[in-house]
Design an enzyme around this catalytic site. Structure first.
Site, PDB file in Angstrom:
ATOM      1  N   PRO A   1       0.729  -1.401   0.165  1.00  0.00           N
ATOM      2  CG  PRO A   1      -1.031  -1.471   1.649  1.00  0.00           C
ATOM      3  CD  PRO A   1       0.434  -1.989   1.137  1.00  0.00           C
ATOM      4  CB  CYS A   2       0.892   4.352  -2.065  1.00  0.00           C
ATOM      5  SG  CYS A   2       1.655   3.268  -3.445  1.00  0.00           S
ATOM      6  CB  THR A   3      -2.784   4.858   1.493  1.00  0.00           C
ATOM      7  OG1 THR A   3      -3.220   5.253   0.339  1.00  0.00           O
ATOM      8  CG2 THR A   3      -3.657   5.728   2.488  1.00  0.00           C
TER       9      THR A   3
ATOM     10  NE  ARG B   1       4.596   2.346   0.596  1.00  0.00           N
ATOM     11  CZ  ARG B   1       5.029   2.280  -0.793  1.00  0.00           C
ATOM     12  NH1 ARG B   1       5.900   2.868  -1.031  1.00  0.00           N
ATOM     13  NH2 ARG B   1       4.334   1.290  -1.493  1.00  0.00           N
TER      14      ARG B   1
END
Length: 323
Positions: A149-151, A170
């Site tokens: 996940p980027c979030t 991130r």
């Protein structure tokens, strides 16, 4: 720190493109050239104006925007999302996106519905600072899966009678990811505000690495150059009673617009039904359904079909964040 503010997602996207092009430095994570700004705070003051719509520079797929939002809100990691974006298959392990947000949001480690938890927290204490949804899971996300996940988290605050939302990421691919991420996040924002009986405040998008890949640089330059003020109204209010959420999401996911007739969710269901018809080769049915989708989603879906037709792209490749 890059700080930008706009009333609509399109303006915020264009301003961010301009800023990353002007201020970004070159870095090459995993050997891929990007232009990156470290530390960005992007504020959207009218979160219902959530759809990035900047033709011809940036034409996003509204069917994938809707499908991904419904997929996440329903807590799913099911394969039906690939009908709307087959590029996602590149990031799967065993056919599953191991970083899918939905299960983490709605059944963290199989036990906690974080969406319900923050709803209950703010209903019990309007001044709470504990209304937090965590999406990054060290136990899972350091295990070598393709999809991480980027979030990192969502946070919600009731202040001055309005619900403010903060998202921390991130990493954010501005060109491909941002238009879809802000669509889903602000929909969550709006739903939670409705359950709390509060108007929406500002939406805050915090990004550690805001970047553009080299192959999207020309498109970003055009988006930054061609951007014009947007005066389109926000999307229709997306309301649903908490106890009805699962039913409504289920009807939308299968494109059953009759099952949610008369609600703001019916256009979402029509978008998904239209796109499935398009992929199946029934272009007349797809266009017919599009004509009955009001507002920006219907117009944008028509433009997406026009673009796919012009490029003569095979049906199997018509989903995803590109072009």
């Amino acid at each position: 720190m890059l700080v930008l503010s706009a009333g609509d997602a399109t303006g915020l996207f264009a301003a961010a493109c301009e800023a990353v092009l002007a201020e970004g430095i070159e870095v090459r994570p995993r050997g891929m050239t990007t232009q990156e700004v470290m530390g960005a705070h992007l504020r959207l003051t009218d979160p219902r104006r959530r759809f990035v719509d900047l033709p011809p520079a940036r034409v996003i797929n509204p069917a994938f925007a809707v499908a991904e939002a419904v997929w996440i809100l329903s807590g799913s990691d099911g394969p039906w999302i690939y009908d709307f974006n087959q590029e996602l298959l590149r990031y799967t392990d065993g056919g599953v996106l191991r970083g899918a947000y939905g299960p983490r949001l709605r059944r963290w480690h199989g036990t906690v519905d974080q969406l319900d938890a923050v709803r209950r927290e703010l209903l019990a204490d309007a001044d709470s600072r504990r209304a937090v949804v965590t999406l990054y899971d060290p136990q899972r996300d350091h295990s070598g899966h393709r999809d991480v996940p980027c979030t990192l988290a969502y946070r919600f605050f009731l202040r001055a009678g309005r619900l403010e939302m903060h998202t921390t990421m991130r990493s954010q691919d501005l060109w491909l990811g941002f238009p879809y991420d802000i669509f889903t996040a602000t929909l969550i924002h709006e739903l939670l505000a409705g359950w709390l009986g509060a108007p929406m405040g500002d939406y805050h998008h915090h990004v550690d690495s805001l970047h553009l890949y080299a192959h999207n640089r020309d498109g970003a330059m055009k988006a930054a150059t061609d951007a014009a003020p947007v005066d389109a109204p926000g999307m229709a209010p997306m309301t649903v009673e908490w106890d009805d959420l699962e039913f409504v999401l289920g009807r939308v996911a299968v494109g059953d617009y009759a099952g949610v007739a008369g609600s703001a969710w019916a256009p979402f269901a029509r978008v998904l039904a239209s796109y499935r018809a398009w992929r199946a080769g029934d272009r007349d049915q797809a266009r017919s359904l599009t004509a009955h989708i009001p507002g920006v989603l219907g117009a944008a879906l028509g433009r997406w079909y026009d673009l796919r037709t012009t490029r003569s792209t095979p049906v199997i490749h018509t989903a995803g964040g590109a072009p």
